[in-house]
Design a protein around this motif. Structure first.
Motif, PDB file in Angstrom:
ATOM      1  N   ALA A  46       0.840  -1.196   0.000  1.00 22.49           N
ATOM      2  CA  ALA A  46       0.000   0.000   0.000  1.00 22.49           C
ATOM      3  C   ALA A  46       0.880   1.253   0.000  1.00 22.49           C
ATOM      4  CB  ALA A  46      -0.926   0.009   1.214  1.00 22.49           C
ATOM      5  N   PRO A  47       0.623   2.179  -0.922  1.00 19.01           N
ATOM      6  CA  PRO A  47       1.429   3.399  -0.992  1.00 19.01           C
ATOM      7  C   PRO A  47       0.926   4.463  -0.018  1.00 19.01           C
ATOM      8  CG  PRO A  47      -0.202   3.439  -2.720  1.00 19.01           C
ATOM      9  CD  PRO A  47      -0.364   2.127  -2.005  1.00 19.01           C
ATOM     10  N   ARG A  48       1.675   5.541   0.097  1.00 21.54           N
ATOM     11  CA  ARG A  48       1.174   6.739   0.764  1.00 21.54           C
ATOM     12  C   ARG A  48      -0.006   7.184  -0.073  1.00 21.54           C
ATOM     13  NH1 ARG A  48      -0.292  11.546  -0.233  1.00 21.54           N
ATOM     14  NH2 ARG A  48       0.447  11.272  -2.333  1.00 21.54           N
ATOM     15  N   ARG A  49      -1.103   7.580   0.564  1.00 20.56           N
ATOM     16  CA  ARG A  49      -2.303   7.860  -0.215  1.00 20.56           C
ATOM     17  C   ARG A  49      -3.154   8.928   0.459  1.00 20.56           C
ATOM     18  NH1 ARG A  49      -7.446   3.949  -1.674  1.00 20.56           N
ATOM     19  NH2 ARG A  49      -8.585   5.482  -0.490  1.00 20.56           N
ATOM     20  N   VAL A  50      -3.856   9.711  -0.367  1.00 24.21           N
ATOM     21  CA  VAL A  50      -4.837  10.663   0.125  1.00 24.21           C
ATOM     22  C   VAL A  50      -6.058  10.554  -0.780  1.00 24.21           C
ATOM     23  CG1 VAL A  50      -3.939  12.601  -1.240  1.00 24.21           C
ATOM     24  CG2 VAL A  50      -5.197  13.053   0.865  1.00 24.21           C
ATOM     25  N   CYS A  51      -7.232  10.761  -0.209  1.00 20.43           N
ATOM     26  CA  CYS A  51      -8.469  10.742  -0.986  1.00 20.43           C
ATOM     27  C   CYS A  51      -9.254  11.996  -0.635  1.00 20.43           C
ATOM     28  CB  CYS A  51      -9.285   9.490  -0.654  1.00 20.43           C
ATOM     29  SG  CYS A  51     -10.793   9.332  -1.642  1.00 20.43           S
ATOM     30  N   VAL A  52      -9.591  12.785  -1.657  1.00 23.83           N
ATOM     31  CA  VAL A  52     -10.314  14.032  -1.428  1.00 23.83           C
ATOM     32  C   VAL A  52     -11.506  14.126  -2.377  1.00 23.83           C
ATOM     33  CG1 VAL A  52      -8.306  15.293  -0.550  1.00 23.83           C
ATOM     34  CG2 VAL A  52      -8.800  15.322  -2.984  1.00 23.83           C
ATOM     35  N   GLU A  53     -12.484  14.907  -1.965  1.00 22.92           N
ATOM     36  CA  GLU A  53     -13.669  15.134  -2.794  1.00 22.92           C
ATOM     37  C   GLU A  53     -13.446  16.360  -3.663  1.00 22.92           C
ATOM     38  OE1 GLU A  53     -18.198  16.429  -1.869  1.00 22.92           O
ATOM     39  OE2 GLU A  53     -17.523  14.604  -0.829  1.00 22.92           O
ATOM     40  N   VAL A  54     -13.750  16.214  -4.953  1.00 23.88           N
ATOM     41  CA  VAL A  54     -13.543  17.292  -5.927  1.00 23.88           C
ATOM     42  C   VAL A  54     -14.655  17.270  -6.971  1.00 23.88           C
ATOM     43  CG1 VAL A  54     -11.006  17.200  -5.715  1.00 23.88           C
ATOM     44  CG2 VAL A  54     -12.151  15.888  -7.496  1.00 23.88           C
ATOM     45  N   GLY A  55     -14.718  18.302  -7.770  1.00 25.74           N
ATOM     46  CA  GLY A  55     -15.575  18.300  -8.945  1.00 25.74           C
ATOM     47  C   GLY A  55     -14.778  17.766 -10.123  1.00 25.74           C
ATOM     48  N   LEU A  56     -15.362  16.857 -10.878  1.00 24.30           N
ATOM     49  CA  LEU A  56     -14.732  16.318 -12.094  1.00 24.30           C
ATOM     50  C   LEU A  56     -15.664  16.579 -13.268  1.00 24.30           C
ATOM     51  CD1 LEU A  56     -13.482  12.835 -10.786  1.00 24.30           C
ATOM     52  CD2 LEU A  56     -12.101  14.872 -11.193  1.00 24.30           C
ATOM     53  N   ASP A  57     -15.132  16.414 -14.487  1.00 28.10           N
ATOM     54  CA  ASP A  57     -15.972  16.547 -15.673  1.00 28.10           C
ATOM     55  C   ASP A  57     -17.176  15.611 -15.552  1.00 28.10           C
ATOM     56  OD1 ASP A  57     -14.220  18.383 -16.720  1.00 28.10           O
ATOM     57  OD2 ASP A  57     -13.268  16.972 -18.100  1.00 28.10           O
ATOM     58  N   GLU A  58     -18.297  16.026 -16.092  1.00 26.55           N
ATOM     59  CA  GLU A  58     -19.543  15.272 -15.955  1.00 26.55           C
ATOM     60  C   GLU A  58     -19.386  13.819 -16.398  1.00 26.55           C
ATOM     61  OE1 GLU A  58     -24.205  15.512 -17.284  1.00 26.55           O
ATOM     62  OE2 GLU A  58     -22.945  17.275 -17.487  1.00 26.55           O
ATOM     63  N   GLY A  59     -19.896  12.922 -15.586  1.00 26.08           N
ATOM     64  CA  GLY A  59     -19.840  11.500 -15.892  1.00 26.08           C
ATOM     65  C   GLY A  59     -18.710  10.770 -15.214  1.00 26.08           C
ATOM     66  N   TYR A  60     -17.681  11.484 -14.809  1.00 31.44           N
ATOM     67  CA  TYR A  60     -16.567  10.846 -14.115  1.00 31.44           C
ATOM     68  C   TYR A  60     -16.795  10.898 -12.621  1.00 31.44           C
ATOM     69  CZ  TYR A  60     -14.051  10.850 -18.525  1.00 31.44           C
ATOM     70  OH  TYR A  60     -13.679  10.632 -19.819  1.00 31.44           O
ATOM     71  N   LEU A  61     -16.507   9.785 -11.947  1.00 31.53           N
ATOM     72  CA  LEU A  61     -16.688   9.680 -10.493  1.00 31.53           C
ATOM     73  C   LEU A  61     -15.366   9.687  -9.747  1.00 31.53           C
ATOM     74  CD1 LEU A  61     -19.390   6.843 -10.521  1.00 31.53           C
ATOM     75  CD2 LEU A  61     -19.761   9.324 -10.337  1.00 31.53           C
ATOM     76  N   VAL A  62     -14.267   9.361 -10.445  1.00 34.14           N
ATOM     77  CA  VAL A  62     -12.967   9.241  -9.775  1.00 34.14           C
ATOM     78  C   VAL A  62     -11.831   9.549 -10.757  1.00 34.14           C
ATOM     79  CG1 VAL A  62     -12.822   6.740 -10.217  1.00 34.14           C
ATOM     80  CG2 VAL A  62     -11.520   7.738  -8.314  1.00 34.14           C
ATOM     81  N   GLU A  63     -10.803  10.171 -10.227  1.00 28.62           N
ATOM     82  CA  GLU A  63      -9.551  10.412 -10.952  1.00 28.62           C
ATOM     83  C   GLU A  63      -8.411  10.024 -10.017  1.00 28.62           C
ATOM     84  OE1 GLU A  63      -7.084  14.109 -13.045  1.00 28.62           O
ATOM     85  OE2 GLU A  63      -9.253  14.278 -12.715  1.00 28.62           O
ATOM     86  N   VAL A  64      -7.373   9.404 -10.566  1.00 27.58           N
ATOM     87  CA  VAL A  64      -6.253   8.941  -9.751  1.00 27.58           C
ATOM     88  C   VAL A  64      -4.950   9.394 -10.385  1.00 27.58           C
ATOM     89  CG1 VAL A  64      -5.028   6.914  -8.840  1.00 27.58           C
ATOM     90  CG2 VAL A  64      -7.528   6.913  -8.942  1.00 27.58           C
ATOM     91  N   THR A  65      -4.042   9.854  -9.550  1.00 28.22           N
ATOM     92  CA  THR A  65      -2.687  10.136 -10.009  1.00 28.22           C
ATOM     93  C   THR A  65      -1.718   9.389  -9.103  1.00 28.22           C
ATOM     94  OG1 THR A  65      -1.091  11.864 -10.578  1.00 28.22           O
ATOM     95  CG2 THR A  65      -2.508  12.291  -8.697  1.00 28.22           C
ATOM     96  N   ILE A  66      -0.692   8.802  -9.692  1.00 25.65           N
ATOM     97  CA  ILE A  66       0.263   8.030  -8.898  1.00 25.65           C
ATOM     98  C   ILE A  66       1.704   8.399  -9.243  1.00 25.65           C
ATOM     99  CG2 ILE A  66      -1.291   6.064  -8.591  1.00 25.65           C
ATOM    100  CD1 ILE A  66       0.314   4.581 -10.713  1.00 25.65           C
ATOM    101  N   THR A  67       2.575   8.069  -8.320  1.00 26.66           N
ATOM    102  CA  THR A  67       4.021   8.162  -8.510  1.00 26.66           C
ATOM    103  C   THR A  67       4.567   6.772  -8.195  1.00 26.66           C
ATOM    104  OG1 THR A  67       4.060  10.462  -7.792  1.00 26.66           O
ATOM    105  CG2 THR A  67       6.164   9.265  -7.751  1.00 26.66           C
ATOM    106  N   ALA A  68       5.415   6.261  -9.084  1.00 27.55           N
ATOM    107  CA  ALA A  68       5.949   4.910  -8.905  1.00 27.55           C
ATOM    108  C   ALA A  68       7.440   4.879  -9.202  1.00 27.55           C
ATOM    109  CB  ALA A  68       5.213   3.921  -9.811  1.00 27.55           C
TER     110      ALA A  68
END
Length: 116
Positions: A90-112
């Motif tokens: 499990a990585p370091r992680r944060v989850c926040v509520e935001v507005g996204l373009d209509e129809g999208y429920l989630v967006e994820v960005t990662i560093t690996a």
């Protein structure tokens, strides 16, 4: 050290590679599926492809930012995420509520970490 920009545009690059790490920009599911579980599944499958393409995998994710349109959907996202991330990775992680373009429920960005 060299900075490699993947698919650079005027506003952002799809990803940036530097010093043994790959920093992805935000990604969403490809098809605006109707449920969080469906979008999360499609999105994380896309990250499997991207990580492989650029020389890493999900066991080498260091950091993740999860953006959801409604925190009530976080547990549905986590059900998919927890099955996707290998145990003990499990990585370091944060989850926040935001507005996204209509129809999208989630967006994820990662560093690996790169492993190639």
């Amino acid at each position: 050290t060299m900075i490699e920009r993947i698919e650079p545009g005027k506003t952002m690059s799809r990803a940036v590679i530097h010093n043994g790490l790959i920093y992805f920009g935000g990604h969403v599911s490809g098809g605006k599926q109707p449920t969080m579980k469906e979008q999360a599944t499609a999105l994380l499958a896309r990250y499997d492809e991207l990580l492989k393409q650029y020389g890493s995998d999900k066991s080498h994710i260091l950091s993740a930012e999860i953006y959801v349109t409604d925190m009530k959907l976080k547990s549905e996202f986590n059900e998919v995420w927890d099955k996707w991330i290998p145990e003990g990775c499990a990585p370091r992680r944060v989850c926040v509520e935001v507005g996204l373009d209509e129809g999208y429920l989630v967006e994820v960005t990662i560093t690996a970490e790169l492993v190639k």
